[in-house]
Scaffold this motif. Structure first.
Motif, PDB file in Angstrom:
ATOM      1  N   ALA A   2     -13.078  21.906  68.874  1.00 24.90           N
ATOM      2  CA  ALA A   2     -11.993  21.642  67.406  1.00 24.90           C
ATOM      3  C   ALA A   2     -13.202  21.519  66.072  1.00 24.90           C
ATOM      4  N   ASN A   3     -14.205  20.910  66.277  1.00 27.32           N
ATOM      5  CA  ASN A   3     -14.714  20.689  65.249  1.00 27.32           C
ATOM      6  C   ASN A   3     -16.663  21.396  64.980  1.00 27.32           C
ATOM      7  N   ASN A   4     -16.559  22.622  65.573  1.00 22.51           N
ATOM      8  CA  ASN A   4     -17.953  23.130  65.213  1.00 22.51           C
ATOM      9  C   ASN A   4     -18.232  23.548  63.641  1.00 22.51           C
ATOM     10  N   PRO A 207     -18.483  13.859  64.689  1.00 25.62           N
ATOM     11  CA  PRO A 207     -18.971  14.113  66.322  1.00 25.62           C
ATOM     12  C   PRO A 207     -18.811  15.486  66.647  1.00 25.62           C
ATOM     13  N   LEU A 208     -19.491  16.148  67.458  1.00 29.57           N
ATOM     14  CA  LEU A 208     -19.336  17.638  67.634  1.00 29.57           C
ATOM     15  C   LEU A 208     -18.857  17.522  69.844  1.00 29.57           C
ATOM     16  N   GLU A 209     -18.995  16.248  69.805  1.00 28.03           N
ATOM     17  CA  GLU A 209     -18.355  15.699  71.218  1.00 28.03           C
ATOM     18  C   GLU A 209     -17.354  15.979  71.399  1.00 28.03           C
ATOM     19  N   LEU A 210     -16.944  15.528  69.987  1.00 24.26           N
ATOM     20  CA  LEU A 210     -15.057  15.496  70.065  1.00 24.26           C
ATOM     21  C   LEU A 210     -14.424  15.902  71.075  1.00 24.26           C
ATOM     22  N   ALA A 211     -13.233  15.519  71.644  1.00 23.47           N
ATOM     23  CA  ALA A 211     -12.272  16.466  72.781  1.00 23.47           C
ATOM     24  C   ALA A 211     -11.784  17.619  71.313  1.00 23.47           C
ATOM     25  N   GLU A 212     -10.583  18.709  72.018  1.00 22.98           N
ATOM     26  CA  GLU A 212     -10.053  18.681  71.030  1.00 22.98           C
ATOM     27  C   GLU A 212      -8.846  18.166  70.152  1.00 22.98           C
ATOM     28  N   GLY A 241      -7.024  14.489  54.500  1.00 29.16           N
ATOM     29  CA  GLY A 241      -6.594  15.830  55.343  1.00 29.16           C
ATOM     30  C   GLY A 241      -7.248  16.727  56.814  1.00 29.16           C
ATOM     31  N   LEU A 242      -8.334  15.910  57.359  1.00 26.61           N
ATOM     32  CA  LEU A 242      -9.410  16.719  57.357  1.00 26.61           C
ATOM     33  C   LEU A 242      -9.389  16.307  59.165  1.00 26.61           C
ATOM     34  N   VAL A 243      -7.967  15.359  59.271  1.00 28.94           N
ATOM     35  CA  VAL A 243      -7.609  15.370  61.096  1.00 28.94           C
ATOM     36  C   VAL A 243      -6.022  15.373  60.471  1.00 28.94           C
ATOM     37  N   GLU A 244      -5.408  15.424  61.396  1.00 31.78           N
ATOM     38  CA  GLU A 244      -4.339  15.580  61.901  1.00 31.78           C
ATOM     39  C   GLU A 244      -3.704  14.566  63.335  1.00 31.78           C
ATOM     40  N   ALA A 258      -8.127  18.985  61.594  1.00 30.28           N
ATOM     41  CA  ALA A 258      -7.518  20.040  60.785  1.00 30.28           C
ATOM     42  C   ALA A 258      -7.652  21.315  60.614  1.00 30.28           C
ATOM     43  N   ALA A 259      -6.731  22.161  60.972  1.00 32.29           N
ATOM     44  CA  ALA A 259      -6.905  23.467  60.856  1.00 32.29           C
ATOM     45  C   ALA A 259      -7.552  24.312  59.899  1.00 32.29           C
ATOM     46  N   ASN A 260      -7.338  23.620  59.171  1.00 31.82           N
ATOM     47  CA  ASN A 260      -7.840  23.752  57.549  1.00 31.82           C
ATOM     48  C   ASN A 260      -8.870  22.584  56.872  1.00 31.82           C
ATOM     49  N   ALA A 261      -9.534  22.143  58.084  1.00 30.16           N
ATOM     50  CA  ALA A 261     -10.154  21.170  57.593  1.00 30.16           C
ATOM     51  C   ALA A 261     -11.876  21.718  57.013  1.00 30.16           C
TER      52      ALA A 261
END
Length: 270
Positions: A2-4, A207-212, A241-244, A258-261
């Motif tokens: 999700a956060n690539n 971190p990139l390892e976070l789950a969705e 507004g970076l996470v929801e 967040a989708a628009n992060a």
């Protein structure tokens, strides 16, 4: 993942480290003799960082808008605050409508502790703290000034540095260490400088390892910080507004990036 979209953590360059070493030499001196309280000046970290960010001392301690700016170059303000960022609120309210303002917050990376005997001035042999500094430690302070974080004129520098910390043996425990007063901190080396110029820059702390989808406990485990601190970090990122929040697991919020992060910039100016 999700956060690539996570940008690279900004690393210090050789030039930055050399400039930091030069600032340390100018403020403390090459032959800093630590043989008593009298040899240490208070607020050494503050003084070194002030010289690191602006070598022209005529730009230091400038009266501006009936307040004193640590550094004013004529076009921007730099405030170095070693603790209690909330105390900057009156200055930020005055300066931000007029100038770009950078808040510099130092964080011990590797730390050695020395104890000073009040009566004799003797200093114990330094011992390394098992704890290692992390940018996330700043979020307890950033939370107190969260209303300013999205101002397009507001910028942050988290400066991780190795340091020696000097504490006075005047505490309440039998060995006088617990509750002992911190006297000064002596910078040794610049480890890293995290640049947070816009809301999007905070993504580098996910971190990139976070789950969705993840909780504060998941986040805490990945970045190796206490869960309470992880909750504060995510609260700030949520307000940016970076996470929801997408639900709950028990009494914990469930988050996702967040989708628009990736499009989040200086939102106040876009």
């Amino acid at each position: 993942m999700a956060n690539n979209i996570q940008p690279e953590m900004i690393r210090t360059t050789k030039n930055q480290r050399e400039r930091f070493a030069y600032a340390l030499e100018q403020v403390v001196g090459k032959d800093h003799v630590r043989d008593g309280i009298g040899t240490l000046s208070e607020k050494t970290v503050h003084a070194v960082l002030k010289y690191y960010y602006e070598q022209d001392q005529s730009h230091h301690e400038i009266i501006l808008e009936k307040s004193v700016a640590d550094i004013f170059t004529g076009s921007e303000v730099i405030e170095i605050q070693t603790r209690a960022l909330y105390r900057l609120k009156p200055k930020l309210e005055k300066f931000l409508p007029l100038y770009p303002v950078t808040v510099v917050y130092p964080i011990p990376y590797d730390k050695w502790v020395c104890w000073i005997n009040e009566e004799t001035g003797e200093i114990t042999q330094k011992r390394k703290s098992p704890k290692k500094g992390t940018p996330y430690l700043a979020f307890k302070e950033l939370y107190t000034i969260r209303d300013f974080l999205q101002d397009p004129n507001f910028h942050v520098r988290l400066v991780l540095m190795d340091m020696e910390e000097y504490r006075i043996l005047n505490g309440w425990s039998k060995d006088k260490k617990r509750g002992g007063e911190r006297f000064d901190r002596l910078p040794l080396r610049l480890e890293d400088e995290v640049v947070l110029d816009s809301a999007r820059d905070y993504l580098q702390l996910l971190p990139l390892e976070l789950a969705e989808e993840f909780t504060s406990a998941d986040f805490a485990k990945l970045v190796k910080i206490p869960r309470q601190l992880a909750g504060t970090v995510l609260l700030v990122l949520w307000q940016l507004g970076l996470v929801e929040r997408v639900g709950k697991v028990g009494n914990r919020y469930l988050y996702r990036v967040a989708a628009n992060a990736s499009d989040t910039k200086d939102s106040a100016s876009s």
